[in-house]
Write an enzyme that holds these catalytic residues in place. Structure first.
Site, PDB file in Angstrom:
ATOM      1  N   TRP A  62       0.812  -1.219   0.000  1.00  0.00           N
ATOM      2  CA  TRP A  62       0.000   0.000   0.000  1.00  0.00           C
ATOM      3  C   TRP A  62       0.849   1.274   0.000  1.00  0.00           C
ATOM      4  O   TRP A  62       0.314   2.365  -0.171  1.00  0.00           O
ATOM      5  CB  TRP A  62      -0.929   0.001   1.216  1.00  0.00           C
ATOM      6  CG  TRP A  62      -2.125  -0.891   1.057  1.00  0.00           C
ATOM      7  CD1 TRP A  62      -2.183  -2.087   0.412  1.00  0.00           C
ATOM      8  CD2 TRP A  62      -3.441  -0.657   1.578  1.00  0.00           C
ATOM      9  NE1 TRP A  62      -3.443  -2.626   0.506  1.00  0.00           N
ATOM     10  CE2 TRP A  62      -4.234  -1.771   1.207  1.00  0.00           C
ATOM     11  CE3 TRP A  62      -4.023   0.353   2.319  1.00  0.00           C
ATOM     12  CZ2 TRP A  62      -5.576  -1.878   1.558  1.00  0.00           C
ATOM     13  CZ3 TRP A  62      -5.359   0.252   2.675  1.00  0.00           C
ATOM     14  CH2 TRP A  62      -6.128  -0.848   2.291  1.00  0.00           C
ATOM     15  N   GLY A  66       7.409   6.515  -1.816  1.00  0.00           N
ATOM     16  CA  GLY A  66       8.691   6.061  -2.342  1.00  0.00           C
ATOM     17  C   GLY A  66       9.560   5.453  -1.269  1.00  0.00           C
ATOM     18  O   GLY A  66       9.097   5.147  -0.163  1.00  0.00           O
ATOM     19  N   GLU A 133      10.419  14.954   0.271  1.00  0.00           N
ATOM     20  CA  GLU A 133       9.270  14.731   1.143  1.00  0.00           C
ATOM     21  C   GLU A 133       9.483  15.445   2.463  1.00  0.00           C
ATOM     22  O   GLU A 133      10.584  15.933   2.756  1.00  0.00           O
ATOM     23  CB  GLU A 133       9.029  13.229   1.351  1.00  0.00           C
ATOM     24  CG  GLU A 133       8.561  12.524   0.089  1.00  0.00           C
ATOM     25  CD  GLU A 133       8.088  11.104   0.342  1.00  0.00           C
ATOM     26  OE1 GLU A 133       8.158  10.645   1.502  1.00  0.00           O
ATOM     27  OE2 GLU A 133       7.650  10.450  -0.625  1.00  0.00           O
ATOM     28  N   HIS A 288      -0.979   9.753   9.946  1.00  0.00           N
ATOM     29  CA  HIS A 288      -0.634  10.429   8.691  1.00  0.00           C
ATOM     30  C   HIS A 288      -1.553  11.634   8.542  1.00  0.00           C
ATOM     31  O   HIS A 288      -2.765  11.534   8.744  1.00  0.00           O
ATOM     32  CB  HIS A 288      -0.796   9.484   7.502  1.00  0.00           C
ATOM     33  CG  HIS A 288      -0.077   9.954   6.281  1.00  0.00           C
ATOM     34  ND1 HIS A 288      -0.545  10.993   5.510  1.00  0.00           N
ATOM     35  CD2 HIS A 288       1.083   9.548   5.698  1.00  0.00           C
ATOM     36  CE1 HIS A 288       0.296  11.211   4.506  1.00  0.00           C
ATOM     37  NE2 HIS A 288       1.301  10.347   4.597  1.00  0.00           N
ATOM     38  N   ARG A 336       5.473  14.757  10.254  1.00  0.00           N
ATOM     39  CA  ARG A 336       4.077  14.309  10.169  1.00  0.00           C
ATOM     40  C   ARG A 336       3.272  14.601  11.429  1.00  0.00           C
ATOM     41  O   ARG A 336       2.093  14.957  11.355  1.00  0.00           O
ATOM     42  CB  ARG A 336       4.031  12.812   9.850  1.00  0.00           C
ATOM     43  CG  ARG A 336       4.373  12.490   8.417  1.00  0.00           C
ATOM     44  CD  ARG A 336       4.350  10.991   8.173  1.00  0.00           C
ATOM     45  NE  ARG A 336       4.640  10.687   6.780  1.00  0.00           N
ATOM     46  CZ  ARG A 336       4.817   9.466   6.305  1.00  0.00           C
ATOM     47  NH1 ARG A 336       4.758   8.423   7.156  1.00  0.00           N
ATOM     48  NH2 ARG A 336       5.066   9.258   5.033  1.00  0.00           N
ATOM     49  N   HIS A 397      -1.516   5.570  11.132  1.00  0.00           N
ATOM     50  CA  HIS A 397      -0.716   5.195   9.977  1.00  0.00           C
ATOM     51  C   HIS A 397       0.428   4.226  10.289  1.00  0.00           C
ATOM     52  O   HIS A 397       0.642   3.267   9.559  1.00  0.00           O
ATOM     53  CB  HIS A 397      -0.135   6.465   9.347  1.00  0.00           C
ATOM     54  CG  HIS A 397       0.677   6.227   8.110  1.00  0.00           C
ATOM     55  ND1 HIS A 397       0.134   5.670   6.963  1.00  0.00           N
ATOM     56  CD2 HIS A 397       1.986   6.482   7.821  1.00  0.00           C
ATOM     57  CE1 HIS A 397       1.072   5.590   6.025  1.00  0.00           C
ATOM     58  NE2 HIS A 397       2.213   6.068   6.513  1.00  0.00           N
ATOM     59  N   ARG A 432       8.072   8.911  12.899  1.00  0.00           N
ATOM     60  CA  ARG A 432       8.834   8.390  11.769  1.00  0.00           C
ATOM     61  C   ARG A 432       9.019   9.430  10.670  1.00  0.00           C
ATOM     62  O   ARG A 432       8.079  10.136  10.291  1.00  0.00           O
ATOM     63  CB  ARG A 432       8.144   7.147  11.194  1.00  0.00           C
ATOM     64  CG  ARG A 432       8.869   6.565   9.989  1.00  0.00           C
ATOM     65  CD  ARG A 432       8.286   5.231   9.592  1.00  0.00           C
ATOM     66  NE  ARG A 432       6.976   5.305   8.984  1.00  0.00           N
ATOM     67  CZ  ARG A 432       6.730   5.662   7.726  1.00  0.00           C
ATOM     68  NH1 ARG A 432       7.735   6.038   6.933  1.00  0.00           N
ATOM     69  NH2 ARG A 432       5.500   5.660   7.250  1.00  0.00           N
ATOM     70  N   LEU A 438      10.010   1.585   4.214  1.00  0.00           N
ATOM     71  CA  LEU A 438      10.402   0.574   3.238  1.00  0.00           C
ATOM     72  C   LEU A 438      11.896   0.274   3.323  1.00  0.00           C
ATOM     73  O   LEU A 438      12.324  -0.884   3.245  1.00  0.00           O
ATOM     74  CB  LEU A 438      10.036   1.032   1.823  1.00  0.00           C
ATOM     75  CG  LEU A 438       8.537   1.132   1.507  1.00  0.00           C
ATOM     76  CD1 LEU A 438       8.329   1.684   0.103  1.00  0.00           C
ATOM     77  CD2 LEU A 438       7.844  -0.216   1.658  1.00  0.00           C
TER      78      LEU A 438
END
Length: 617
Positions: A62, A66, A133, A288, A336, A397, A432, A438
């Protein structure tokens, strides 16, 4: 010492002879696949469990934005600094350094070459396209359109399927870790990375304070897992010679609103707690900032990359930008937790149930190419992101905490490694940094397997005394045979029930008993599980959410303890070994989700200090 109950012969589900493998990996997301592929390279036989019938059903799939790689003029020190800033200064220094130093080479080895190569977006000259980001000092994120997780996981699952050393088992749901008593008392474990904090304000990583259940004493090692096979409705043991890698992902599903898939229910966290492994930083649940707000629909993530490419947060009433009123320097690109709280404050100030995210000022054709999935998803719901802003709200999130692990993923329980979102190395601190998840999965998936292979775990027949054991929710450790027969597991007493317990007891005379296990009708069990699920989600959203109050946290922990007891008792009454049904998986789910939710609430209630995603007023 291990609190071990004696064998109690009886009827019920029989214990099969264990299936054996070199390495058992629980979870088929990016960390589980990275671990499996590296283990195969090292010559190990691997059993890879996927709870869903579809191996692509994971949080990793999901992921939209990136994965961190490296900017043209990047340095590991810069990424390390960005992780620390986003983590509110509470990230583990060694873990952040490991990610910054080893991350790019893991991307090179696993995603840019070999059997799991990903076709990331590239410029006309063939160079990787890099984007910026939130909270990153450099544009170092590589991507595939707006669905990077899909591209990565399709490549990795294909590589897993084609590897003869890896056995992928869809529909294999690990329900409990299997233990064996150590021949000698465990030696002191070296400090876990999650415990290596830089100041005294760091939260405790002691599982006794964060855990939702007592857990067993650690004079045992993990040797495998009890696996529920959804195709047959049967539970059977799998024993691993080198150990077990827990790669089960997060627990967003314990909240009423989440960007996670339904399978993110805290299974790994709950199993580790029952087995006595230590946990850390569970109160740090990241929300999020931007998920699509469509009443009655599940939340749909609107990636951080939208704001990285220039999307603006606007007031729902005046349509004016508001982010720099709350954070003048960083605005929409603040961490965030900061952006999520500014949205929450703006919603309350405007009396609205959403704010607006606007990227319509960018070129129309470029938007369609860069964010095709988001464009189509919004368009199908009446919003054209190329022409107008869309309504957004924060949603649960990511879990920054988890099963405490060191820099190689080793937990406090010998034989058990934890990686990815299921683990807590201290990398994320209190919040985070975007697109680290990832990369974390790659780095620690590889590290855990290399450690397990180097350790050369003992054979299943010699690694401990006696037979296979299961840790239970009331702090005992009982023989697997007793567990399968349903003996000695219930938590509740006659004075210690919830309304759902009482409902079941009223109908107990109508249930046919077989070997001490109630053959409860599926629709009744499913309805009870659904009620418990709703209560967990409501309690977590309203009392353990984005903004927290000490009194409500205490109330939440008390209510969740009752819900967890009811869920555990419901699980114990299930007709295991009968025909498979959706109800059985729901019982596994609510048992684990209530355990995870209770652990989170207790950790939050025990920490009065605000930091990052844990915001107390």
């Amino acid at each position: 010492m291990l609190q071990e109950q004696t064998d109690n012969p009886g009827a019920g589900e029989a214990a099969d002879a264990p299936e054996t493998t070199d390495l058992l990996i629980i979870g088929s997301g990016i960390s589980g696949c990275a671990a499996a592929l590296r283990a195969a390279e090292l010559g190990l036989s691997v059993t890879l469990l996927c709870a869903s019938d579809d191996p692509l059903s994971s949080n990793s799939y999901w992921a939209q934005g990136g994965i961190i790689y490296k900017a043209v003029d990047d340095k590991p020190e810069l990424l390390e600094q960005d992780i620390q800033i986003a983590g509110a200064g509470k990230s583990n220094v060694q873990a952040a350094r490991k990610l910054a130093l080893e991350g790019p080479s893991c991307v090179d080895h696993l995603l840019l070459q070999g059997s799991s190569t990903v076709g990331f977006d590239r410029d006309s000259d063939g160079s990787l396209l890099l984007t910026l980001e939130g909270s990153h000092s450099k544009p170092r994120i590589i991507h595939w359109r707006d669905h990077t997780g899909k591209a990565i996981m399709e490549a990795m699952i294909a590589a897993v399927r084609s590897n003869p050393r890896i056995t992928l088992k869809p529909g294999g749901v690990a329900v409990d870790l299997l233990l064996k008593r150590s021949a000698q008392k465990n030696r002191a474990h070296p400090p876990l990375a999650a415990e290596d904090h830089s100041d005294e304000d760091e939260v405790s990583t002691d599982g006794s304070s964060d855990g939702g259940v007592p857990g067993v004493s650690l004079d045992a090692r993990c040797v495998g897992a009890l696996v529920y096979h959804s195709a047959t409705g049967h539970r059977a043991p799998v024993v691993a010679r080198a150990g077990v890698v827990l790669a089960t992902g997060g627990c967003g599903e314990v909240y009423a609103h989440t960007s996670n898939p339904p399978a993110a229910r805290g299974d790994g966290l709950a199993m580790a707690l029952r087995a006595g492994a230590r946990v850390a930083n569970l109160e740090f649940i990241q929300f999020h900032p931007t998920t699509l707000h469509i009443p009655g629909e599940r939340r749909f993530l609107l990636t951080e990359a939208l704001r990285g490419e220039g999307a603006i947060l606007r007031s729902p009433v005046s349509k004016e930008p508001f982010a720099r009123r709350y954070d003048p320097e960083r605005g929409e690109l603040a961490p965030r937790d900061v952006v999520a709280r500014m949205i929450d404050q703006e919603m309350k100030a405007q009396g609205s149930d959403h704010v607006l995210l606007d990227i319509s000022h960018k070129d129309t054709e470029w938007l369609k190419r860069r964010f095709p999935a988001i464009y189509q998803h919004c368009l199908a719901r009446g919003y054209d992101i190329t022409q107008e802003p869309v309504p957004v709200v924060p949603a649960a999130h990511y879990s920054c905490g988890g099963v405490a692990a060191d820099l190689a993923g080793q937990t406090s329980l010998p034989g058990l490694w934890a990686v990815g979102e299921a683990a807590c190395t201290g990398l994320h601190g209190a919040n985070r940094l975007a697109s680290t998840s990832l990369l974390e999965g790659l780095v620690w998936g590889v590290a855990a397997v290399e450690e397990a292979a180097a350790a050369g775990g003992p054979s299943p027949t010699s690694q401990g005394e006696g037979g296979l054991l299961v840790g239970t929710a009331d702090g005992h450790c009982i023989p697997l045979g007793d567990f399968l027969r349903g003996d000695g597991r219930a938590l509740g007493t006659d004075e210690d029930t919830t309304d759902d317990d009482e409902d079941e007891e009223d109908d107990e005379g109508e249930e046919e008993k077989e070997g001490g296990v109630a053959a409860v009708v599926d629709d009744k069990m499913e309805a009870t599980a659904d009620r418990l699920w709703k209560r967990v989600k409501d309690v977590m959203w309203h009392r353990v959410g984005l903004v927290r109050r000490p009194a409500l946290l205490q109330d939440a922990a008390a209510e969740l303890a009752l819900i967890h007891r009811a869920a555990e008792n419901l699980y114990n009454k299930a007709p295991w070994g009968a025909a498979p049904s959706s109800a059985l998986d729901k019982l596994i789910g609510i048992r684990n989700a209530s355990c995870a939710a209770l652990a989170i609430a207790r950790a939050a209630a025990a920490n009065p200090s605000s930091a990052g995603a844990h915001y107390v007023v």
